[in-house]
Design a protein around this motif. Structure first.
Motif, PDB file in Angstrom:
ATOM      1  N   ARG A   1      89.318 -42.513  44.638  1.00  0.00           N
ATOM      2  CA  ARG A   1      88.646 -41.517  45.476  1.00  0.00           C
ATOM      3  C   ARG A   1      88.109 -40.351  44.643  1.00  0.00           C
ATOM      4  N   ASP A   2      88.955 -39.819  43.750  1.00  0.00           N
ATOM      5  CA  ASP A   2      88.539 -38.623  43.011  1.00  0.00           C
ATOM      6  C   ASP A   2      87.435 -38.924  42.006  1.00  0.00           C
ATOM      7  N   ASN A   3      87.449 -40.140  41.455  1.00  0.00           N
ATOM      8  CA  ASN A   3      86.354 -40.513  40.545  1.00  0.00           C
ATOM      9  C   ASN A   3      85.001 -40.468  41.260  1.00  0.00           C
ATOM     10  N   ARG A   4      85.020 -40.672  42.574  1.00  0.00           N
ATOM     11  CA  ARG A   4      83.774 -40.686  43.358  1.00  0.00           C
ATOM     12  C   ARG A   4      83.555 -39.382  44.139  1.00  0.00           C
ATOM     13  N   ASP A   5      84.475 -38.443  43.961  1.00  0.00           N
ATOM     14  CA  ASP A   5      84.337 -37.144  44.645  1.00  0.00           C
ATOM     15  C   ASP A   5      84.256 -37.327  46.164  1.00  0.00           C
ATOM     16  N   TRP A   6      85.134 -38.151  46.695  1.00  0.00           N
ATOM     17  CA  TRP A   6      85.070 -38.498  48.110  1.00  0.00           C
ATOM     18  C   TRP A   6      86.058 -37.730  48.993  1.00  0.00           C
TER      19      TRP A   6
ATOM     20  N   PHE B   1      95.027 -41.260  54.991  1.00  0.00           N
ATOM     21  CA  PHE B   1      95.296 -40.409  56.151  1.00  0.00           C
ATOM     22  C   PHE B   1      96.631 -39.684  55.978  1.00  0.00           C
ATOM     23  N   ALA B   2      97.653 -40.425  55.592  1.00  0.00           N
ATOM     24  CA  ALA B   2      98.976 -39.820  55.388  1.00  0.00           C
ATOM     25  C   ALA B   2      98.899 -38.745  54.312  1.00  0.00           C
ATOM     26  N   HIS B   3      98.152 -39.052  53.245  1.00  0.00           N
ATOM     27  CA  HIS B   3      98.015 -38.080  52.156  1.00  0.00           C
ATOM     28  C   HIS B   3      97.365 -36.791  52.651  1.00  0.00           C
ATOM     29  N   GLU B   4      96.287 -36.917  53.401  1.00  0.00           N
ATOM     30  CA  GLU B   4      95.540 -35.726  53.851  1.00  0.00           C
ATOM     31  C   GLU B   4      96.307 -34.915  54.902  1.00  0.00           C
ATOM     32  N   THR B   5      97.168 -35.578  55.655  1.00  0.00           N
ATOM     33  CA  THR B   5      97.865 -34.877  56.733  1.00  0.00           C
ATOM     34  C   THR B   5      99.285 -34.478  56.339  1.00  0.00           C
TER      35      THR B   5
ATOM     36  N   ALA C   1     104.174 -44.979  45.941  1.00  0.00           N
ATOM     37  CA  ALA C   1     103.668 -43.868  45.118  1.00  0.00           C
ATOM     38  C   ALA C   1     102.660 -44.353  44.085  1.00  0.00           C
ATOM     39  N   GLU C   2     102.917 -45.527  43.515  1.00  0.00           N
ATOM     40  CA  GLU C   2     101.985 -46.039  42.497  1.00  0.00           C
ATOM     41  C   GLU C   2     100.650 -46.454  43.112  1.00  0.00           C
ATOM     42  N   LEU C   3     100.727 -47.092  44.267  1.00  0.00           N
ATOM     43  CA  LEU C   3      99.475 -47.471  44.951  1.00  0.00           C
ATOM     44  C   LEU C   3      98.698 -46.224  45.368  1.00  0.00           C
ATOM     45  N   MET C   4      99.419 -45.228  45.860  1.00  0.00           N
ATOM     46  CA  MET C   4      98.749 -43.986  46.263  1.00  0.00           C
ATOM     47  C   MET C   4      98.011 -43.384  45.072  1.00  0.00           C
ATOM     48  N   LYS C   5      98.644 -43.423  43.909  1.00  0.00           N
ATOM     49  CA  LYS C   5      98.023 -42.868  42.706  1.00  0.00           C
ATOM     50  C   LYS C   5      96.709 -43.586  42.399  1.00  0.00           C
ATOM     51  N   GLU C   6      96.725 -44.906  42.504  1.00  0.00           N
ATOM     52  CA  GLU C   6      95.504 -45.699  42.264  1.00  0.00           C
ATOM     53  C   GLU C   6      94.405 -45.355  43.278  1.00  0.00           C
ATOM     54  N   ILE C   7      94.829 -45.240  44.539  1.00  0.00           N
ATOM     55  CA  ILE C   7      93.862 -44.955  45.608  1.00  0.00           C
ATOM     56  C   ILE C   7      93.216 -43.587  45.410  1.00  0.00           C
ATOM     57  N   LEU C   8      94.049 -42.594  45.061  1.00  0.00           N
ATOM     58  CA  LEU C   8      93.518 -41.242  44.870  1.00  0.00           C
ATOM     59  C   LEU C   8      92.628 -41.164  43.629  1.00  0.00           C
TER      60      LEU C   8
ATOM     61  N   ILE D   1      93.294 -56.279  55.895  1.00  0.00           N
ATOM     62  CA  ILE D   1      94.526 -55.490  56.067  1.00  0.00           C
ATOM     63  C   ILE D   1      94.632 -54.451  54.946  1.00  0.00           C
ATOM     64  N   ALA D   2      94.098 -54.775  53.774  1.00  0.00           N
ATOM     65  CA  ALA D   2      94.088 -53.793  52.679  1.00  0.00           C
ATOM     66  C   ALA D   2      93.264 -52.565  53.068  1.00  0.00           C
ATOM     67  N   ASP D   3      92.127 -52.775  53.698  1.00  0.00           N
ATOM     68  CA  ASP D   3      91.313 -51.637  54.145  1.00  0.00           C
ATOM     69  C   ASP D   3      92.106 -50.736  55.094  1.00  0.00           C
ATOM     70  N   ILE D   4      92.780 -51.358  56.039  1.00  0.00           N
ATOM     71  CA  ILE D   4      93.572 -50.575  56.996  1.00  0.00           C
ATOM     72  C   ILE D   4      94.674 -49.807  56.283  1.00  0.00           C
ATOM     73  N   LEU D   5      95.349 -50.471  55.354  1.00  0.00           N
ATOM     74  CA  LEU D   5      96.448 -49.820  54.639  1.00  0.00           C
ATOM     75  C   LEU D   5      95.936 -48.687  53.749  1.00  0.00           C
ATOM     76  N   ILE D   6      94.830 -48.928  53.074  1.00  0.00           N
ATOM     77  CA  ILE D   6      94.297 -47.888  52.176  1.00  0.00           C
ATOM     78  C   ILE D   6      93.882 -46.647  52.978  1.00  0.00           C
ATOM     79  N   PHE D   7      93.171 -46.851  54.075  1.00  0.00           N
ATOM     80  CA  PHE D   7      92.766 -45.688  54.878  1.00  0.00           C
ATOM     81  C   PHE D   7      93.994 -45.021  55.523  1.00  0.00           C
ATOM     82  N   SER D   8      94.999 -45.808  55.867  1.00  0.00           N
ATOM     83  CA  SER D   8      96.218 -45.222  56.434  1.00  0.00           C
ATOM     84  C   SER D   8      96.941 -44.380  55.392  1.00  0.00           C
TER      85      SER D   8
END
Lengths: 117, 117, 117, 117
Positions: free
Chosen positions: A17-22, A79-83, A7-14, A69-76
């Motif tokens: 993303r949101d800072n860049r409007d992505w 993906f989980a968040h969006e779906t 949950a904490e990593l997801m918060k950082e990732i989002l 592997i970080a790239d794969i995990l971050i995009f995964s």
């Protein structure tokens, strides 16, 4: 006290993303493409290597692999968040499912796919 | 109390693996192949779909996607385990790195790669 | 007079390979990895793009795409060579097979997989 | 008399496609996805296998591999068609380019990438 680090990593990732409007680019189709592309980049580190050579990992190599592997995990995770997929539940469900497909007495020491067991 | 769920999931995954004596197959080359294969299976769910259609996810579809993304995450965790990569650190390091490659003022609302910003 | 260009291209590819003594690395596992890696590089050209945007191809972009698709084709030809697959026959067999899986009256204008037709 | 088999195969592939009115789905983004997905399916045949095991190909296995590599080649040919790439020229250009990146005296017997030679 331990922490819920997914949950904490997801918060950082989002936040990133949101800072860049992505979010606008992050439909599941594009995120699945991103995961496939990054997994190709990870695989390239082992191309033409034997399995044994792939186990020899220098400190410098480990840092490169960590970045891939970080790239794969971050995009995964995106993906989980969006779906609407709950990551922890999905992993535990899959382990439970694999326990029925790969019973210990049949699968022990075997690399066969469950359809061939 | 919250929990360190990455560590707990890793424990489950390794228990599943060790019960089947599968560590012998889990060299980095094979694990990277597994990630690439699973990412292709995830992508297949969106082939020939428009980005908009890829956002329409029924409950049944979500369960299938959860199973696919779980495969990618499980193999990625096994890969990190075998190569000595700290998952949490790798993700945070990558976010920090991307912050320098994609500064907000340049990257906001743009889908360009950092090399083209 | 027309020429058998698959055979001629294969001859060029094998000459390049043999001059470098690379047959030793070209087991089917590694060649399949190479195809997957190159297909990820091709896909990266379209990441975050809409399907419509992916159709807009400048002369410069076309040259890059030509280089990527050539990599995929060359490794695919080497794979066929190493595994004893006749490329022309394989393609014609697959078209014939797809004709039975995708009958015109059911498949016309539909992007559904044959299992869902 | 020999024949130009790339052109003849392309004609068959386009006939199959046009009979089903599928050109509408064949934008470069989707075709690149299709190639990546099929390359994952090909790779799955070698997962957990050693390079040596990957060379042992039964008649039954060869037929399966032929079907997989045909998928990759067919989608690659459709991709080339849609993007205006001349397949024969692209392959010959890439061989020429690789001859400069991998000079025989440096590359002979080496699996290193040209950036590391």
């Amino acid at each position: 006290m331990k922490k819920n680090n997914i949950a904490e990593l997801m918060k950082e990732i989002l936040k990133f993303r949101d800072n860049r409007d992505w979010k606008q680019f992050h439909d599941p189709k594009n995120l699945a493409e991103a995961i496939a592309i990054e997994s190709g980049e990870l695989l390239e580190h082992f191309l033409w290597k034997t399995p044994e050579q792939s186990r020899e990992i220098s400190k410098e190599k480990r840092e490169k692999l960590a970045a891939e592997i970080a790239d794969i995990l971050i995009f995964s995770m995106l993906f989980a968040h969006e779906t609407g997929v709950d990551i922890e539940k999905a992993i535990l469900d899959k382990i439970r499912h694999n326990e029925t497909r790969y019973p210990v007495d049949k699968a022990k020491g075997s690399a066969k796919k469950y359809t061939d067991l």
